[in-house]
Design an enzyme around this catalytic site. Structure first.
Site, PDB file in Angstrom:
ATOM      1  N   ASP A  35      -3.565   3.756  14.514  1.00  0.00           N
ATOM      2  CA  ASP A  35      -2.713   4.166  13.400  1.00  0.00           C
ATOM      3  C   ASP A  35      -3.190   5.517  12.882  1.00  0.00           C
ATOM      4  O   ASP A  35      -4.038   6.152  13.528  1.00  0.00           O
ATOM      5  CB  ASP A  35      -2.648   3.076  12.313  1.00  0.00           C
TER       6      ASP A  35
ATOM      7  N   ARG B 155       0.846  -1.201   0.000  1.00  0.00           N
ATOM      8  CA  ARG B 155       0.000   0.000   0.000  1.00  0.00           C
ATOM      9  C   ARG B 155       0.880   1.249   0.000  1.00  0.00           C
ATOM     10  O   ARG B 155       1.518   1.573   1.011  1.00  0.00           O
ATOM     11  CB  ARG B 155      -0.918  -0.004   1.226  1.00  0.00           C
TER      12      ARG B 155
HETATM   13  C1  LIG Z   1      -6.870   1.549   9.733  1.00  0.00           C
HETATM   14  C2  LIG Z   1      -5.863   0.763   9.048  1.00  0.00           C
HETATM   15  O1  LIG Z   1      -5.257   1.225   8.140  1.00  0.00           O
HETATM   16  S1  LIG Z   1      -5.503  -0.797   9.587  1.00  0.00           S
HETATM   17  C3  LIG Z   1      -3.991  -1.206   8.766  1.00  0.00           C
HETATM   18  C4  LIG Z   1      -2.840  -0.445   9.244  1.00  0.00           C
HETATM   19  N1  LIG Z   1      -2.514  -0.769  10.618  1.00  0.00           N
HETATM   20  C5  LIG Z   1      -1.739  -1.832  10.912  1.00  0.00           C
HETATM   21  O2  LIG Z   1      -1.319  -2.491   9.990  1.00  0.00           O
HETATM   22  C6  LIG Z   1      -1.444  -2.182  12.339  1.00  0.00           C
HETATM   23  C7  LIG Z   1      -0.583  -3.408  12.391  1.00  0.00           C
HETATM   24  N2  LIG Z   1      -0.309  -3.872  13.737  1.00  0.00           N
HETATM   25  C8  LIG Z   1       0.696  -3.411  14.463  1.00  0.00           C
HETATM   26  O3  LIG Z   1       1.424  -2.543  14.035  1.00  0.00           O
HETATM   27  C9  LIG Z   1       0.937  -4.036  15.801  1.00  0.00           C
HETATM   28  O4  LIG Z   1       0.246  -5.239  15.920  1.00  0.00           O
HETATM   29  C10 LIG Z   1       0.489  -3.153  16.990  1.00  0.00           C
HETATM   30  C11 LIG Z   1       1.301  -1.874  16.958  1.00  0.00           C
HETATM   31  C12 LIG Z   1      -0.973  -2.819  16.895  1.00  0.00           C
HETATM   32  C13 LIG Z   1       0.747  -3.905  18.280  1.00  0.00           C
HETATM   33  O5  LIG Z   1       2.112  -4.106  18.368  1.00  0.00           O
HETATM   34  P1  LIG Z   1       2.824  -4.776  19.619  1.00  0.00           P
HETATM   35  O6  LIG Z   1       2.136  -4.436  20.881  1.00  0.00           O
HETATM   36  O7  LIG Z   1       4.258  -4.474  19.486  1.00  0.00           O
HETATM   37  O8  LIG Z   1       2.580  -6.291  19.370  1.00  0.00           O
HETATM   38  P2  LIG Z   1       3.118  -7.486  20.272  1.00  0.00           P
HETATM   39  O9  LIG Z   1       4.173  -7.048  21.213  1.00  0.00           O
HETATM   40  O10 LIG Z   1       1.956  -8.202  20.824  1.00  0.00           O
HETATM   41  O11 LIG Z   1       3.782  -8.379  19.124  1.00  0.00           O
HETATM   42  C14 LIG Z   1       4.056  -9.742  19.306  1.00  0.00           C
HETATM   43  C15 LIG Z   1       4.748 -10.248  18.086  1.00  0.00           C
HETATM   44  O12 LIG Z   1       3.882 -10.114  16.966  1.00  0.00           O
HETATM   45  C16 LIG Z   1       4.508  -9.355  15.958  1.00  0.00           C
HETATM   46  N3  LIG Z   1       3.489  -8.530  15.311  1.00  0.00           N
HETATM   47  C17 LIG Z   1       2.532  -7.756  15.892  1.00  0.00           C
HETATM   48  N4  LIG Z   1       1.758  -7.196  14.956  1.00  0.00           N
HETATM   49  C18 LIG Z   1       2.234  -7.619  13.767  1.00  0.00           C
HETATM   50  C19 LIG Z   1       1.830  -7.385  12.434  1.00  0.00           C
HETATM   51  N5  LIG Z   1       0.773  -6.612  12.144  1.00  0.00           N
HETATM   52  N6  LIG Z   1       2.541  -7.967  11.441  1.00  0.00           N
HETATM   53  C20 LIG Z   1       3.598  -8.760  11.730  1.00  0.00           C
HETATM   54  N7  LIG Z   1       4.004  -9.036  12.983  1.00  0.00           N
HETATM   55  C21 LIG Z   1       3.333  -8.458  13.986  1.00  0.00           C
HETATM   56  C22 LIG Z   1       5.540  -8.521  16.654  1.00  0.00           C
HETATM   57  O13 LIG Z   1       6.546  -8.140  15.742  1.00  0.00           O
HETATM   58  C23 LIG Z   1       6.007  -9.465  17.730  1.00  0.00           C
HETATM   59  O14 LIG Z   1       6.910 -10.386  17.152  1.00  0.00           O
HETATM   60  P3  LIG Z   1       8.025 -11.177  18.026  1.00  0.00           P
HETATM   61  O15 LIG Z   1       7.271 -11.978  19.046  1.00  0.00           O
HETATM   62  O16 LIG Z   1       8.700 -12.016  17.028  1.00  0.00           O
HETATM   63  O17 LIG Z   1       8.889 -10.131  18.643  1.00  0.00           O
HETATM   64  O1  LIG Z   2      -7.024   1.697   5.951  1.00  0.00           O
HETATM   65  C1  LIG Z   2      -7.942   1.279   6.575  1.00  0.00           C
HETATM   66  C2  LIG Z   2      -8.819   2.099   7.343  1.00  0.00           C
HETATM   67  O2  LIG Z   2      -9.709   1.549   8.008  1.00  0.00           O
HETATM   68  O3  LIG Z   2      -8.615   3.321   7.317  1.00  0.00           O
HETATM   69 MG   LIG Z   3      -7.048   3.914   5.921  1.00  0.00          MG
END
Ligand SMILES: CC(=O)SCCNC(=O)CCNC(=O)[C@H](O)C(C)(C)COP(=O)(O)OP(=O)(O)OC[C@H]1O[C@@H](n2cnc3c(N)ncnc32)[C@H](O)[C@@H]1OP(=O)(O)O
Ligand SMILES: O=CC(=O)O
Ligand SMILES: [Mg+2]
Length: 567
Positions: free
Chosen positions: A468, A182
């Site tokens: 986010d 994206r």
């Molecule tokens: C509205 C929108 O646009 S939605 C789409 C955009 N938003 C996103 O993509 C959010 C993605 N998610 C994240 O960034 C994270 O999950 C967070 C920030 C919400 C939470 O993060 P944290 O609290 O650090 O997660 P946590 O400590 O529980 O992570 C545990 C493990 O999972 C992994 N992990 C957590 N989320 C993700 C993810 N989305 N992708 C890959 N790995 C992940 C961490 O890297 C960690 O790995 P490790 O055990 O090997 O060290």
């Molecule tokens: O990118 C996703 C959203 O919900 O915003």
């Molecule tokens: Mg969005």
């Protein structure tokens, strides 16, 4: 320090970093790094510059049209279906067939293009990983360029990460998710790369560099002859989709690959775009692989579109869920539109994430995710988003239990009943209370999110939810709306009117609470004070800023030779 646009020192333009080899007309002001130089090759930058030159006037025009639409909404008009394109909505046409490699997209994980997370996401068991340069990424030079390096290594299959502190080496499994990328939205500039004296368009940099380096290996190893695949954010009109379609055709020509190889899912995440879903698919019909309910930006866009309509104030953010009539109508119409046109109708993101230290709260969060996913699959969505690997099994279970072995529901969930959804359904004002707690939570979350963003994190866990850029925008614009129109609160604050003075007190108290929650040391070292200043200014501005991140971007741009260092 006194700075010009994007933090560039006003006293004069300093010379190009000599270490990057740049084509004619391109000025690369980002920090030099040997790894980045493998991405920022002369030929790759030439391709980005060609895209910029060919499409800049179209992009400028599309952004002008956004302004014009805003002016109309601010004068009282409502968004709606365009009579001029009725023939597209009513016509019998379909998009190109879905590529077999991505027929099954039941569960997609999303996340920033950070190295360890890229590996974890690809290994997560999800069908797709949406690698994010957008809502989940703070677009600093370092994050963007490292992200490009990470994706190149991921597509090559060679990506590894050595976590020395934990003595753990990360590498790809044999089976991995398919990669979608994206890029940023049309509105964001890339202030480290200048083309013909102007900052490049952020999304053309993200797209151009990724496409240039990865199209060939991607099509071989991931796309079974198709690809690369993309998610396209924050569009407001089909003319913007048309630009993307032309960008794709230009890229296919450059690469010498078949027209229709590149495929993209468009996020329907602005209110004006919900009235343009057929038109958007039509423009991209040879390059489409569906639409997605970007529910968080969509809520943000509802407030933004109606910023001059005091009769359309939102209730507390936590109350604006998918069961509100306007949200349900949007999701139902999206499913009907996509399936009529033969492509995926993707669901959205539940904000809950695993809660490690509290099993009961964790189970409750998982239950909310399951409920949200059940609603989606029963409504006819073909897949959904998960924010965290810990949520994948629950999401997979719900989708598998309700779809069996079918890869998608494109042919089986036509949702012809949704054909009767009207403009009124899509605009219906959400119901619920407006409380002091809501104002406080928006403030606490908004400030902490901006503080994280300024220090390089674009997605963070706050109060057990994923936050986010999209979710933080809701907090910002909701505060702005309540202050602007002096909302009278319900609940504990019954009868109290929200004003700048009240908000100032709330900010002060919430800053104290943040300090006690994160600890004095982290508070001092972090960028909470700067974040507070930015957030407060935006919530109290006489006119609503279009995007939180446009203003905040000035704080994270570091041009070389050395400009102001904020990160
Ligand atoms: C509205 C929108 O646009 S939605 C789409 C955009 N938003 C996103 O993509 C959010 C993605 N998610 C994240 O960034 C994270 O999950 C967070 C920030 C919400 C939470 O993060 P944290 O609290 O650090 O997660 P946590 O400590 O529980 O992570 C545990 C493990 O999972 C992994 N992990 C957590 N989320 C993700 C993810 N989305 N992708 C890959 N790995 C992940 C961490 O890297 C960690 O790995 P490790 O055990 O090997 O060290
Ligand atoms: O990118 C996703 C959203 O919900 O915003
Ligand atoms: Mg969005």
């Amino acid at each position: 320090m006194n700075t010009g646009t994007y933090g560039y020192p006003k006293q004069g333009v300093k010379k190009i970093d000599p270490s990057y080899d740049v084509p004619e007309g391109v000025d690369n002001r980002g920090r030099y790094d040997e790894e980045f130089a493998k991405i920022l090759t002369k030929d790759a930058l030439k391709f980005v510059a060609e895209l910029q030159r060919e499409f800049r006037s179209h992009i400028r025009y599309a952004l002008e049209c956004r302004k014009e639409a805003k002016r109309r909404y601010n004068e009282g008009a409502l968004p709606g279906f365009d009579p001029a394109t009725r023939y597209i909505r009513e016509g019998e046409w379909v998009c190109a067939p879905v590529p077999p490699a991505v027929a099954d997209r039941k569960v997609e994980i999303t996340g920033p293009v950070e190295r360890k997370m890229v590996i974890n996401a690809l290994n997560s068991g999800a069908k797709v990983f949406m690698a994010d340069f957008e809502d989940a990424l703070s677009p600093s030079w370092e994050n963007l360029m490292r992200g490009q390096v990470n994706l190149k290594d991921a597509v090559a299959g060679t990506i590894t990460f050595n976590d020395k502190a934990r003595n753990k080496v990360y590498k790809l499994n044999d089976q991995t998710a398919k990669l979608f990328v994206r890029p940023r939205g049309w509105h964001l500039p890339e202030a480290h790369i200048f083309i013909d004296g102007e900052p490049a368009t952020g999304c053309l940099v993200d797209f151009g560099l990724y496409f240039y380096h990865n199209h060939a290996p991607f099509r071989q190893t991931q796309g079974a002859g198709f690809g690369p695949f993309f998610y396209l954010p924050k569009m407001e009109h089909s003319r913007e989709a048309k630009i993307w379609n032309n960008v794709f055709e230009r890229a296919e020509k450059m690469a010498g690959i078949e027209r229709g190889s590149i495929r993209a899912t468009v996020l329907i995440e602005t209110l004006p775009a919900v009235f343009q879903m057929n038109e958007i698919l039509y423009e991209l019909r040879d390059h489409s692989v569906g639409l997605n309910c970007g529910r968080w930006d969509y809520i943000f866009s509802y407030v933004k579109t109606f910023q001059a309509h005091p009769d359309r104030l939102l209730p507390d953010r936590v109350l604006v869920g998918m069961t509100q009539h306007f949200m349900k109508s949007y999701s139902d119409l999206l499913i009907r539109t996509c399936h009529r046109r033969g492509v995926h109708a993707m669901g959205g993101m539940a904000a809950q994430i695993p809660i490690r230290d509290d099993p009961a709260a964790n189970e409750a969060a998982l239950e909310l995710v399951r409920k949200d996913k059940l609603r989606e699959v029963k409504a006819g969505h073909d897949g959904t988003w998960a924010a965290h690997p810990g949520l994948i099994p629950a999401c997979v279970e719900v989708f598998n239990n309700n779809m069996g072995n079918a890869p998608n529901q494109i042919k089986d969930a036509k949702r012809d009943d949704a054909a009767s959804i009207t403009e009124e359904d899509l605009l219906q004002i959400p119901r619920g209370v407006r409380t002091m707690d809501g104002l406080r939570l928006n403030t606490r979350v908004g400030i902490q999110y901006v503080a994280a963003w300024l220090t390089g994190s674009g997605s963070v866990p706050l109060y057990n939810l994923m936050e986010d850029a999209a979710t933080a925008e809701i907090s910002r614009v909701q505060n702005w709306q309540w202050i602007k129109y002096g909302v009278e609160l319900d609940g504990d604050g019954l009868g109290v009117r929200v004003s700048k003075e009240l908000f100032s007190r709330v900010v002060e108290e919430e800053m104290a609470r943040i300090e006690s929650e994160v600890g004095k040391d982290k508070f001092k070292k972090g960028m909470y004070k700067e974040a507070c200043k930015i957030f407060k200014r935006q919530c109290t501005a006489p006119t609503l800023d279009d995007f939180l991140t446009l203003d905040a971007y000035n704080y994270i741009v570091i041009q070389h030779p050395k400009g102001p260092a904020k990160l």
